[in-house]
Write an enzyme that holds these catalytic residues in place. Structure first.
Site, short mmCIF file in Angstrom:
data_model
loop_
_atom_site.label_atom_id
_atom_site.label_comp_id
_atom_site.label_asym_id
_atom_site.label_seq_id
_atom_site.Cartn_x
_atom_site.Cartn_y
_atom_site.Cartn_z
CG HIS A 12 -0.41 -0.16 2.54
ND1 HIS A 12 -1.04 -0.84 3.55
CD2 HIS A 12 0.74 0.30 3.07
CE1 HIS A 12 -0.30 -0.78 4.64
NE2 HIS A 12 0.78 -0.08 4.38
CG HIS A 59 1.01 4.41 7.26
ND1 HIS A 59 -0.15 3.92 6.72
CD2 HIS A 59 1.97 3.51 6.93
CE1 HIS A 59 0.09 2.77 6.09
NE2 HIS A 59 1.37 2.51 6.20
CG HIS A 193 8.65 -1.35 2.98
ND1 HIS A 193 7.90 -2.40 3.45
CD2 HIS A 193 8.00 -0.23 3.39
CE1 HIS A 193 6.84 -1.93 4.10
NE2 HIS A 193 6.89 -0.62 4.09
CD GLU A 240 3.61 -1.61 6.23
OE1 GLU A 240 3.53 -0.42 6.53
OE2 GLU A 240 3.64 -1.99 5.04
#
Lengths: 281, 161
Positions: A12, A59, A193, A240
């Site tokens: 996302h 976030h 990431h 995540e």
């Protein structure tokens, strides 16, 4: 009776939303990534659910430091889109499904999952970017959404075991809902990431591929994977991926893999995407 | 019952994990960042950063790190990158632009590394021991362009938000 018909996972990345909103999807940097979602948009047109339960993380967009729920569920009629610092994304308001959402929250709490109930929630790119990738740019979203935010930002995040178990409980709760509804569960975020520190930019595609294989074929092996392994092998933000386990738990034991896509990079991220359907038992 | 182990993450090279302990330390810094979710506050902050920061009960080290745009120092003082993103978003900068400043690459080099497949974990990035051995052997990241030196150059790459 409501039924779970499919599962979707996708990264996302916020820059993906920005590329869509600024009409840059045809640019050489972005084109190969967006082409990977063309199949998915066609598939979704033929398989649009009545409701999508979208497992995602906020976030620091709606939740500040005051309150950090581990698992929460949005039960409102609708969810506005957050200003994440650049102004809100120009996407439609996200419509909820309070009847299924309240049933789900109650079922999960009675089943010992201590959900935080959100009568007010604004959603960020974690939820809207997957919707844009799967639905394109409609004037109104074609499906109702039940947002399920998970804390993956602050350690300790929930364990993989708990995420998988939550998914299984969601499956049962949906099947116990009396109205006839076609429901999908989406797990978002990942893949590898890291967007902080000297190690920023870490990508681990072999690990990502193995994770996808295990998620499809052997999810029980992922249950005891420690947070440290996600952070070490897939980067600090790669954790995540525990949210994909919630989706997988909701699919039942066996699934058929409908589609898979990987692309490096989008911004700082290894993009991964799966569509799967529960195998008829 | 599992006893929390916050020190396990110290083994990750070049990585600051936002634990519940760090979150306590960074509370005021991160709450300042949350204030930048409105256009009005973003304008106020950019118009007079020092005065705006003085409106929050942050430590001087936290304020100075923000003024210097020293993101690693913000992490060291309890910041989390999702909160800190509100600072660079205020200036219209992307994650790549801000994140690259924490590495030894400038933004063009960082972007080139990402396009070449990202930072490879097998280049000594799995643990402190691997990192030390890799550096001792004079290794360089395979996807990073040669002659890596941080500069203040701005990115013109296509991903920018």
């Amino acid at each position: 009776m409501a039924r779970i018909t499919a599962g979707v996972t996708t990264s996302h990345v916020p820059a993906v939303g920005a590329a869509i909103d600024m009409g840059r999807t045809e640019e050489p940097y972005w084109k190969p990534m967006f082409e990977g979602y063309e199949f998915s948009k066609r598939w979704m047109k033929d398989n649009t659910p009545d409701v999508a339960i979208i497992v995602y993380n906020d976030h620091a967009s709606f939740f500040g430091m005051e309150t950090i729920p581990t698992f929460a569920l949005g039960v409102a009629e609708s969810f506005a889109v957050c200003d994440e610092g650049y102004g809100p994304r120009p996407v439609p308001v996200v419509e909820g499904h309070p009847q299924l959402a309240t049933h789900l929250a109650a079922s999960l709490i009675l089943d010992d999952f201590d959900m935080t109930v959100l009568n007010l929630l604004e959603v960020d790119h974690g939820l809207t970017v997957p919707m844009s990738l799967m639905f394109g740019e409609p004037e109104r979203w074609p499906t109702k959404v039940i947002p399920l935010p998970v804390n993956v930002v602050m350690y300790p995040q929930p364990s993989g075991e708990r995420c998988l178990a939550l998914g299984k409980a969601i499956r049962e709760a949906v099947q116990n809902f009396d109205e006839d509804l076609n429901v999908q569960v989406w797990g978002t975020g990942g893949m590898s990431h890291q967007i902080q520190g000297a190690r920023a930019g870490l990508i681990n595609l072999p690990w990502d591929t193995q994770f996808m294989d295990d998620l499809v074929n052997d999810p029980e092996t992922l249950k005891y994977k420690p947070h440290l392994e996600y952070m070490r092998e897939a980067g600090s933000e790669g954790v995540e991926l525990i949210m994909w386990l919630v989706m997988r738990g909701a699919m039942g034991d066996q699934v058929d893999e409908v589609y898979r896509f990987n692309h490096v990079p989008a911004s700082n991220t290894s993009v991964g995407h799966l569509i799967m359907t529960p195998k008829e038992s | 019952m599992t006893k929390p182990d916050f020190r396990q993450f110290d083994d990750l090279p070049g990585t600051t994990i936002f634990t519940i302990e760090k979150a306590r330390e960074g509370y005021e810094l991160n709450q300042f960042c949350m204030s930048l979710r409105t256009a009005e506050n973003r304008e106020k902050f950019l118009a007079d950063e020092r005065a705006y920061l003085d409106g929050f009960p942050m430590t001087e080290a936290q304020k100075q790190a923000v003024l210097d745009r020293d993101f690693q120092a913000m992490l060291d003082n309890g910041g989390n990158v999702y909160f800190l993103s509100k600072i660079f978003a205020s200036e219209g900068k992307s994650y790549v632009q801000a994140v690259s400043t924490m590495t030894d690459l400038n933004v063009e080099q960082y972007q080139a590394m990402m396009i070449a497949g990202g930072r490879n974990i097998d280049d000594g990035w799995r643990s402190q021991a691997e990192r030390a051995a890799f550096e001792a052997a004079g290794g360089t990241d395979r996807n990073a362009p040669a002659g890596s030196q941080s500069t203040t150059a701005e990115s013109t790459e296509g991903e920018d938000a």
